[in-house]
Design a protein around this motif. Structure first.
Motif, mmCIF file in Angstrom:
data_model
loop_
_atom_site.group_PDB
_atom_site.id
_atom_site.type_symbol
_atom_site.label_atom_id
_atom_site.label_comp_id
_atom_site.label_asym_id
_atom_site.label_seq_id
_atom_site.Cartn_x
_atom_site.Cartn_y
_atom_site.Cartn_z
ATOM 1 N N GLU A 129 -28.696 -41.560 36.772
ATOM 2 C CA GLU A 129 -27.406 -40.865 36.780
ATOM 3 C C GLU A 129 -26.455 -41.432 35.735
ATOM 4 O O GLU A 129 -25.629 -40.704 35.189
ATOM 5 N N SER A 130 -26.569 -42.736 35.465
ATOM 6 C CA SER A 130 -25.574 -43.323 34.579
ATOM 7 C C SER A 130 -26.018 -43.395 33.120
ATOM 8 O O SER A 130 -25.181 -43.547 32.238
ATOM 9 N N ILE A 131 -27.313 -43.277 32.857
ATOM 10 C CA ILE A 131 -27.770 -43.354 31.462
ATOM 11 C C ILE A 131 -28.238 -41.966 31.021
ATOM 12 O O ILE A 131 -29.057 -41.339 31.694
ATOM 13 N N ASP A 132 -27.713 -41.501 29.909
ATOM 14 C CA ASP A 132 -28.039 -40.162 29.414
ATOM 15 C C ASP A 132 -29.529 -40.002 29.157
ATOM 16 O O ASP A 132 -30.179 -40.920 28.648
ATOM 17 N N ASN A 133 -30.036 -38.823 29.438
ATOM 18 C CA ASN A 133 -31.416 -38.459 29.089
ATOM 19 C C ASN A 133 -32.450 -39.444 29.618
ATOM 20 O O ASN A 133 -33.469 -39.688 28.977
ATOM 21 N N LEU A 134 -32.151 -40.022 30.776
ATOM 22 C CA LEU A 134 -33.134 -40.888 31.424
ATOM 23 C C LEU A 134 -33.620 -40.181 32.687
ATOM 24 O O LEU A 134 -32.805 -39.705 33.481
ATOM 25 N N TYR A 135 -34.920 -40.078 32.843
ATOM 26 C CA TYR A 135 -35.501 -39.400 33.996
ATOM 27 C C TYR A 135 -36.442 -40.361 34.710
ATOM 28 O O TYR A 135 -37.106 -41.170 34.083
ATOM 29 N N VAL A 136 -36.482 -40.241 36.051
ATOM 30 C CA VAL A 136 -37.377 -41.096 36.824
ATOM 31 C C VAL A 136 -38.575 -40.269 37.298
ATOM 32 O O VAL A 136 -38.415 -39.152 37.789
ATOM 33 N N MET A 137 -39.766 -40.814 37.124
ATOM 34 C CA MET A 137 -40.998 -40.143 37.554
ATOM 35 C C MET A 137 -41.484 -40.802 38.847
ATOM 36 O O MET A 137 -41.517 -42.030 38.938
ATOM 37 N N ASP A 138 -41.889 -39.987 39.802
ATOM 38 C CA ASP A 138 -42.276 -40.521 41.110
ATOM 39 C C ASP A 138 -43.719 -41.036 41.091
ATOM 40 O O ASP A 138 -44.641 -40.423 41.634
ATOM 41 N N TYR A 139 -43.872 -42.199 40.465
ATOM 42 C CA TYR A 139 -45.180 -42.842 40.360
ATOM 43 C C TYR A 139 -45.694 -43.228 41.750
ATOM 44 O O TYR A 139 -46.880 -43.098 42.048
ATOM 45 N N ASP A 140 -44.791 -43.668 42.618
ATOM 46 C CA ASP A 140 -45.196 -44.042 43.972
ATOM 47 C C ASP A 140 -45.858 -42.853 44.670
ATOM 48 O O ASP A 140 -46.871 -43.012 45.360
ATOM 49 N N GLY A 141 -45.279 -41.667 44.472
ATOM 50 C CA GLY A 141 -45.861 -40.463 45.075
ATOM 51 C C GLY A 141 -47.266 -40.205 44.536
ATOM 52 O O GLY A 141 -48.177 -39.836 45.283
ATOM 53 N N LEU A 142 -47.440 -40.405 43.230
ATOM 54 C CA LEU A 142 -48.762 -40.189 42.628
ATOM 55 C C LEU A 142 -49.789 -41.152 43.218
ATOM 56 O O LEU A 142 -50.884 -40.759 43.622
ATOM 57 N N VAL A 143 -49.412 -42.440 43.283
ATOM 58 C CA VAL A 143 -50.354 -43.446 43.786
ATOM 59 C C VAL A 143 -50.710 -43.130 45.239
ATOM 60 O O VAL A 143 -51.872 -43.237 45.645
ATOM 61 N N THR A 178 -34.063 -23.618 18.226
ATOM 62 C CA THR A 178 -34.907 -24.256 19.248
ATOM 63 C C THR A 178 -34.560 -25.727 19.456
ATOM 64 O O THR A 178 -35.429 -26.553 19.671
ATOM 65 N N ILE A 179 -33.279 -26.043 19.385
ATOM 66 C CA ILE A 179 -32.854 -27.410 19.718
ATOM 67 C C ILE A 179 -32.790 -27.510 21.240
ATOM 68 O O ILE A 179 -32.148 -26.684 21.882
ATOM 69 N N ARG A 180 -33.512 -28.492 21.787
ATOM 70 C CA ARG A 180 -33.502 -28.671 23.241
ATOM 71 C C ARG A 180 -32.341 -29.585 23.618
ATOM 72 O O ARG A 180 -32.101 -30.581 22.935
ATOM 73 N N CYS A 181 -31.640 -29.263 24.694
ATOM 74 C CA CYS A 181 -30.498 -30.089 25.100
ATOM 75 C C CYS A 181 -30.645 -30.504 26.549
ATOM 76 O O CYS A 181 -31.002 -29.699 27.401
ATOM 77 N N SER A 182 -30.314 -31.746 26.819
ATOM 78 C CA SER A 182 -30.266 -32.204 28.201
ATOM 79 C C SER A 182 -28.925 -31.781 28.801
ATOM 80 O O SER A 182 -28.020 -31.324 28.089
ATOM 81 N N GLU A 183 -28.780 -31.966 30.106
ATOM 82 C CA GLU A 183 -27.503 -31.656 30.731
ATOM 83 C C GLU A 183 -26.394 -32.519 30.139
ATOM 84 O O GLU A 183 -25.270 -32.060 29.960
ATOM 85 N N ASP A 184 -26.732 -33.761 29.817
ATOM 86 C CA ASP A 184 -25.716 -34.638 29.232
ATOM 87 C C ASP A 184 -25.272 -34.125 27.864
ATOM 88 O O ASP A 184 -24.096 -34.187 27.515
#
Lengths: 632, 79
Positions: A209-223, A488-494
């Motif tokens: 939430e606090s760092i732009d363009n940072l996403y968390v992947m649910d690795y725990d869910g995969l494992v 075709t420039i992709r933009c994040s919400e930030d």
């Protein structure tokens, strides 16, 4: 299909070696790796696809991996999974154990590499070892201090990197141990190991939430899905610091790629389904609507479950269509009248029920829905139809259904090509929107001339300036829209929020209603305002509303605003890609002249004095207020 | 594919050499592509394709084709 299927079956057979000598479609090769994801198969298929690499890679990407373990052996699988999703990946692996230095140091290899994406694959086992190995010897305070220290270090490293570079950061979360350190003692009785790890995962979510363009992947869910117990191989972990068992390289790298797809417009948007032996058992033309297998008992219940999963995808915004070789009436009758059908006519944006070859039908569907062929998934139980589709339209992801209908529902669950990072209100009703679009096309065929058609549509456009409620949708449109998109420039919400906050930029979103319904938010323009000229920095329109003068009307409206501000010129760029051909010619139509090079990046200009700025008579325009927007 | 073909296919694919260059003398000393990373890949691929699980303590051994073949023979796999 599934990037997460585990190792099944025996190693390479002679039959596969035989097949090797014949031409095989990439999808078929990828399915072979899914069925048996061995190192040999990954290398073998990589080698076979090398000559087609440039055709398959629709986007070139530089991906850096900042890892707490030896990531190198995963590289071939990562690149091959990328190719499957349409990415030509050039990868960089940070030196072992230097995850923090790499993020912090401006002259590190990571900085030199200038990645588009940074995968942060740090395991908590590697950075907070005591939480896993010595948990019972720690007090709650000890554990919290160890974790807090790590999160602070990580946060500082990520923020330092972010200040220097704008690459997407995709970070995996932390997995729970296979067996709890406290044995069978129930959680809640004490500060549990799982509580500690879950706390750390919450902190990762806060970093996102606090760092732009940072996403968390649910690795725990995969494992957890793959099975915690067999996920690691202690031999390679101790011997070479490769904790992941090599049987899992393929599903793990598929998981990473899955999170990249939506950021680069590579997610699929629509499914075209066969009917007989796909939506129900049996052949409706032979057995009649009452003789097909569909209902509470096997095998009918498997088809019902399959349909429910498809309906759920539809509610997530995936467009549905049917391509079936049948008499038109028979399929329609089942859709409308069969008591156990889950999918009904209103769920399908369009159907092609006839005796034409299915590739022709799929092309027609793509045209009706105004979507590119590579946005489609095709599912059929017939290997012959699947083979024909793969041959005729390799851009379509063809998924042959297995013999056993009991396996159908899982196929939907394991499809990992439809993801979006956010699900907007538009997604939830996208099926309706496309259905209405098919209605409009029918209406257009009936009307005499275009202005009459436009007037009969009774279009009402609402324009919003810097509407914060549209941030998610605006970002999503930049990621999804490939056809009518100037650069075709992709933009994040930030990114979108920053444009909205900047005093010299404005973000214009537009919603459109007509007699067939509400289209929701369908267009985006970002305008850079300078005294001498205004510039279209981004301009795109959902292909759903093209061909109805919406795009021209918006440009005229922007010109009028610029004129009123005393500006003399409106400028814009056009960056041609293989997919945005619908955009070519648009500027000229709107009174722009080509001023710059006609090659990679075209520069277009329009003098505003005397320019046409009135909306066409068939288009009503109003200005939206952020607190009562439509379409969200 | 018989075991011998399978073995040559693994070595040739992982070490990126044509099959006819695979001789018993070939070792991590004689070819550049047989580095520590590819050694792990080679052992991993052999384990996967022949259904073996080697002890961690032996993973660093078998640094030549001759030694790999001997190891496989010990597991009853003749290549």
């Amino acid at each position: 299909m599934s990037h997460e299927s585990g190792k099944q079956g025996s190693p390479q057979s002679a039959a596969q070696a035989e097949a090797e000598r014949e031409a095989v479609h990439p999808d078929a090769l990828f399915s072979e790796v899914d069925a048996c994801p061995t190192l040999l198969n990954i290398s073998r298929v990589t080698k076979r696809l090398a000559p087609q690499r440039d055709d398959l890679a629709r986007v070139g990407l530089k991906v850096a991996c900042v890892s707490s373990f030896t990531f190198d052996p995963l590289k071939p699988a990562l690149e091959l999974q990328g190719l499957r999703a349409g990415m030509g990946i050039h990868s960089y692996i940070s030196p072992y154990g230097q995850y923090e230095q790499e993020l912090i140091n401006p002259s590190a290899g990571l900085a030199d590499f200038r990645p588009d994406v940074v995968l942060v694959t740090i395991r908590l086992q590697d950075v907070c070892r005591p939480i896993y190995d010595e948990f019972n010897g720690m007090t709650e305070d000890d554990a919290k201090r160890v974790l807090d220290d790590w999160i602070n270090r990580l946060s500082a490293a990520l923020q330092t990197y972010r200040e220097r570079a704008s690459a997407y950061i995709l970070m995996q979360n932390y997995d729970l141990p296979a067996v709890s350190a406290t044995g069978i003692t129930s959680r809640g009785q004490l500060y549990a190991q799982a509580d500690a790890i879950e706390w750390a995962n919450k902190q990762l979510a806060r970093l996102a939430e606090s760092i732009d363009n940072l996403y968390v992947m649910d690795y725990d869910g995969l494992v957890a899905r793959m099975g915690r117990r067999r996920w690691s191989d202690p031999r390679t972990e101790f011997y070479a610091r490769i904790p992941i068992a090599n049987d899992h390289y393929w599903p793990l790298t598929g998981f990473y790629i899955r999170h990249l797809r939506p950021l680069y417009g590579l997610s699929k948007k629509a499914i075209v389904l066969d009917a007989d032996n796909t939506l129900w058992g049996g052949v409706v033309g032979d057995a009649g609507p009452n003789g097909i297998e569909l209902g509470n008992d096997f095998p009918g219940n498997a088809y019902v479950a399959f349909q429910k999963r498809i309906l759920d995808l539809h509610h997530r915004g995936i467009i549905l269509a049917i391509a079936s070789k049948n008499e038109p009436g028979s399929v329609e009758s089942v859709l409308q009248n069969h008591p156990d059908m889950v999918l009904r006519p209103e769920h399908f944006a369009t159907t092609q029920i006839n005796w034409n070859p299915k590739p022709d039908n799929l092309r027609q569907i793509a045209e009706d829905l105004n979507l590119g062929l590579d946005a489609f998934v095709f599912m059929d139980d017939s290997p012959v139809e699947c083979e024909m589709m793969r041959t005729a339209l390799p851009q379509v992801l063809t998924i042959p259904l297995p013999k056993d209908p009991a396996a159908y529902p899982d196929i939907i669950e394991s499809l990992d090509c439809f993801d979006q990072w956010t699900i907007s209100a538009e997604d939830r009703k996208r099926g309706e929107l496309y259905k209405a679009e098919a209605g409009r096309r029918e209406f257009q065929r009936q009307t005499v001339d275009l202005p009459t058609f436009y007037r009969h549509l009774e279009m009402q456009m609402t324009l919003f300036i810097d509407c914060v409620a549209h941030v998610a949708r605006a970002s999503q449109m930049t990621n999804r829209t490939n056809q009518f998109n100037m650069n075709t420039i992709r933009c994040s919400e930030d990114d979108i929020r920053k444009f909205m906050a900047a005093t010299d930029h404005e973000v214009i979103t537009l919603a459109l209603r007509d007699r067939f319904g509400d289209n929701g938010v369908v267009g985006l323009a970002v305008v850079r305002r300078r005294e001498e000229a205004w510039t279209l920095h981004l301009f795109l329109m959902s292909c759903r509303v093209l061909g109805r003068t919406v795009e021209q009307t918006v440009v005229r409206w922007i010109k009028k605003r610029a004129q009123r501000a005393g500006v003399k010129q409106l400028t814009a760029e056009f960056v041609p890609t293989s997919k945005n051909k619908p955009f070519a010619g648009f500027y000229r139509e709107c009174g722009f002249n080509l001023a710059g090079p006609s090659s990679d990046i075209q520069r277009w200009e329009c003098e505003l004095e005397g320019a046409e700025t009135d909306a066409p008579d068939w288009m009503a325009i109003d200005i939206g207020h952020p607190d009562r927007q439509t379409g969200t | 594919m018989d075991n011998g073909q399978k073995f040559r296919s693994i070595v040739s694919t992982i070490l990126q050499i044509p099959e006819h260059e695979i001789t018993d003398d070939l070792s991590s000393e004689t070819i550049d592509t047989w580095d520590s990373l590819n050694h792990i890949n080679l052992i991993g691929a052999i384990e996967q394709e022949f259904g073996l699980t080697l002890d961690a303590s032996t993973l660093s051994q078998f640094q030549s084709i001759f030694k790999l073949k001997a190891m496989l023979a010990e597991h009853g796999v003749s290549v």
